[in-house]
Design an enzyme around this catalytic site. Structure first.
Site, PDB file in Angstrom:
ATOM      1  N   GLU A 103       0.840  -1.194   0.000  1.00  0.00           N
ATOM      2  CA  GLU A 103       0.000   0.000   0.000  1.00  0.00           C
ATOM      3  C   GLU A 103       0.879   1.249   0.000  1.00  0.00           C
ATOM      4  OE1 GLU A 103      -3.834  -2.087   2.132  1.00  0.00           O
ATOM      5  OE2 GLU A 103      -2.579  -0.844   3.397  1.00  0.00           O
TER       6      GLU A 103
ATOM      7  N   CYS B 203       3.862   8.478   0.978  1.00  0.00           N
ATOM      8  CA  CYS B 203       4.345   7.507   1.952  1.00  0.00           C
ATOM      9  C   CYS B 203       4.553   6.169   1.239  1.00  0.00           C
ATOM     10  CB  CYS B 203       3.316   7.385   3.080  1.00  0.00           C
ATOM     11  SG  CYS B 203       3.806   6.215   4.351  1.00  0.00           S
TER      12      CYS B 203
ATOM     13  N   CYS C 141       6.709  -7.161   6.552  1.00  0.00           N
ATOM     14  CA  CYS C 141       7.827  -6.520   7.263  1.00  0.00           C
ATOM     15  C   CYS C 141       8.704  -7.562   7.930  1.00  0.00           C
ATOM     16  CB  CYS C 141       7.288  -5.542   8.319  1.00  0.00           C
ATOM     17  SG  CYS C 141       8.579  -4.496   9.043  1.00  0.00           S
TER      18      CYS C 141
ATOM     19  N   CYS D 263       7.023  -5.396  15.393  1.00  0.00           N
ATOM     20  CA  CYS D 263       6.550  -4.451  16.402  1.00  0.00           C
ATOM     21  C   CYS D 263       5.114  -4.840  16.805  1.00  0.00           C
ATOM     22  CB  CYS D 263       6.601  -3.037  15.856  1.00  0.00           C
ATOM     23  SG  CYS D 263       8.275  -2.570  15.347  1.00  0.00           S
TER      24      CYS D 263
ATOM     25  N   CYS E  30       1.915  -2.763  15.447  1.00  0.00           N
ATOM     26  CA  CYS E  30       1.795  -2.384  14.036  1.00  0.00           C
ATOM     27  C   CYS E  30       1.040  -3.444  13.244  1.00  0.00           C
ATOM     28  CB  CYS E  30       3.191  -2.181  13.436  1.00  0.00           C
ATOM     29  SG  CYS E  30       3.145  -1.724  11.690  1.00  0.00           S
TER      30      CYS E  30
ATOM     31  N   SER F 237      12.471   6.042   7.457  1.00  0.00           N
ATOM     32  CA  SER F 237      12.109   5.771   8.848  1.00  0.00           C
ATOM     33  C   SER F 237      12.519   4.361   9.235  1.00  0.00           C
ATOM     34  CB  SER F 237      10.593   5.938   9.004  1.00  0.00           C
ATOM     35  OG  SER F 237      10.211   5.763  10.355  1.00  0.00           O
TER      36      SER F 237
ATOM     37  N   LEU G  95      11.371   5.571  17.987  1.00  0.00           N
ATOM     38  CA  LEU G  95      11.904   5.274  19.325  1.00  0.00           C
ATOM     39  C   LEU G  95      10.803   4.642  20.184  1.00  0.00           C
ATOM     40  CD1 LEU G  95      14.430   5.521  21.114  1.00  0.00           C
ATOM     41  CD2 LEU G  95      13.578   7.755  21.854  1.00  0.00           C
TER      42      LEU G  95
ATOM     43  N   CYS H 150      -0.486   5.821  10.119  1.00  0.00           N
ATOM     44  CA  CYS H 150       0.695   5.066  10.551  1.00  0.00           C
ATOM     45  C   CYS H 150       0.291   3.752  11.197  1.00  0.00           C
ATOM     46  CB  CYS H 150       1.492   5.841  11.594  1.00  0.00           C
ATOM     47  SG  CYS H 150       2.334   7.267  10.955  1.00  0.00           S
TER      48      CYS H 150
END
Ligand code: SAH
Length: 339
Positions: free
Chosen positions: A92, A105, A112, A116, A119, A193, A216, A332
């Site tokens: 996407e 973006c 991935c 995380c 996410c 990022s 972070l 996000c």
């Protein structure tokens, strides 16, 4: 029919195009065509300003990456998400209009390589790295959706994937995005990022002038490791040392996803500026965007604002990134191929 062997047309630099087309003028015309009129399903027979014979050869040797648009969703605030299939990989890409310029973006991986806990992309697992040509194809498609007078002159690698785990392709894509004559984005307006992959962060900072954003998301290793497991390998002190040693030539964005009751205490707000001492940085507070079954709690707006103010009182420029495109799951951490 694998196109992986051949460099895709979208991955050719100006210099490579000039060489293959036998002139810089033709290369410029070809790039102008790509960024103005692209992306058809395959390269056309003719492109204005490019000699037919050279173009015919290039067209065979450097096809467009295989792509298909699966869906396009537009939110009320103008944020537009496109779902793409790139040679079998679903990703996407998001266009976020701004007051003067728009931001694209980009995704760097299908799925991935990191996990995380908060996410939505992580839930997909990892399919594969995207090629530089596929990353550029996303930009070409998304920039065409920018509203008139607000061109897509900002790029953030904040879509699906961990860019540092696909560094070669990401570095090539950054080179291509910042190359003259097209699209010639300013390196300061291209932001990569990372979830904090230290060895590749060092390589990135040495190899590129583009901006870095570090996710972070916590001020203690204990909390960070719970939500970002790779923190066990590269803890906060290592991240800060990397920035202090290699990132003093630019401003780094510190992304801080705020969760109610997890990383939002006054102690966190006080620790954050202290951690960043000696690092030219600004903080972006991102209110957690809920995704199903994550078990995390989104802060309310007052909590977000008071955390932002508390960090800013520590002497560091701190902004809130209010969510864009939440209702189309384009904000996000919401990119999960659900369309
Ligand atoms: N892997 C890279 C880039 C993709 S994530 C990275 O970690 O930086 C882009 C940003 O979205 C990161 O700052 C990440 O912390 C944030 N993010 C991820 N999930 C989120 C969620 N559910 N709500 C708000 N922000 C989120």
């Amino acid at each position: 029919m694998s196109t992986a062997r051949q460099t895709a047309f979208t991955a050719l630099s100006y210099a490579e195009l000039s060489q293959r087309l036998g002139s810089a003028t033709r290369a410029k015309a070809a790039l102008k065509w790509l960024y103005k009129d692209g992306l058809p399903a395959s390269l056309p027979e003719r492109v204005p300003g490019v000699a037919h014979r050279e173009w015919a050869r290039l067209r065979v040797n450097h096809p467009l990456p295989a792509w298909k648009q699966l869906a396009k969703l537009e939110s009320e605030d103008g944020t537009t998400k496109i779902a793409l299939e790139l040679d079998g990989a679903k990703v996407e890409t998001v266009l976020i209009p701004g007051p003067q310029r728009s931001t694209v973006c980009l995704s760097s991986q299908a799925g991935c390589t990191r996990s995380c806990a908060f996410c939505a992309t992580a839930k997909l697992g990892f399919l594969r790295n995207l090629t530089a040509g596929e990353i550029i194809a996303q930009y070409v498609l998304a920039q065409r959706l920018a509203p008139a007078g607000r061109p897509a002159r900002n790029v953030v690698f904040m879509g699906m994937g961990e860019p540092m785990d696909n560094l070669e392709n990401v570095l090539s894509a950054v080179e291509l995005l910042t190359q003259a004559p097209y699209p010639a984005l300013s390196p300061a307006h291209v932001t990569v990022s990372t979830a904090g992959v230290v060895p590749q962060m060092r390589r990135f900072l040495k190899a590129s002038k583009a901006s870095l954003a570090l996710s972070l998301n916590a001020t203690t290793d204990e909390t960070r490791e719970k939500i970002m497991p790779h923190n066990a390998l590269w803890p906060i002190a290592k991240l800060m040392e990397t920035l202090r040693t290699h990132a003093t030539d630019r401003e780094t964005f510190i992304e801080y996803v705020l969760f109610a009751g997890l990383n939002d205490t006054p102690e966190d707000a006080a620790r954050l500026p202290r951690l960043l001492e000696g690092v030219p940085a600004r903080v972006n507070v991102i209110p957690f965007n809920g995704n199903e079954g994550s078990g995390f709690v989104a802060p309310n707006n007052d909590q977000v604002v008071s955390f932002q103010r508390a960090v800013a009182r520590g002497g560091i420029r701190t902004l809130v990134r209010w969510p864009r495109g939440r209702e189309i799951a384009a904000a996000c951490g919401q990119l999960a191929n659900k369309v």
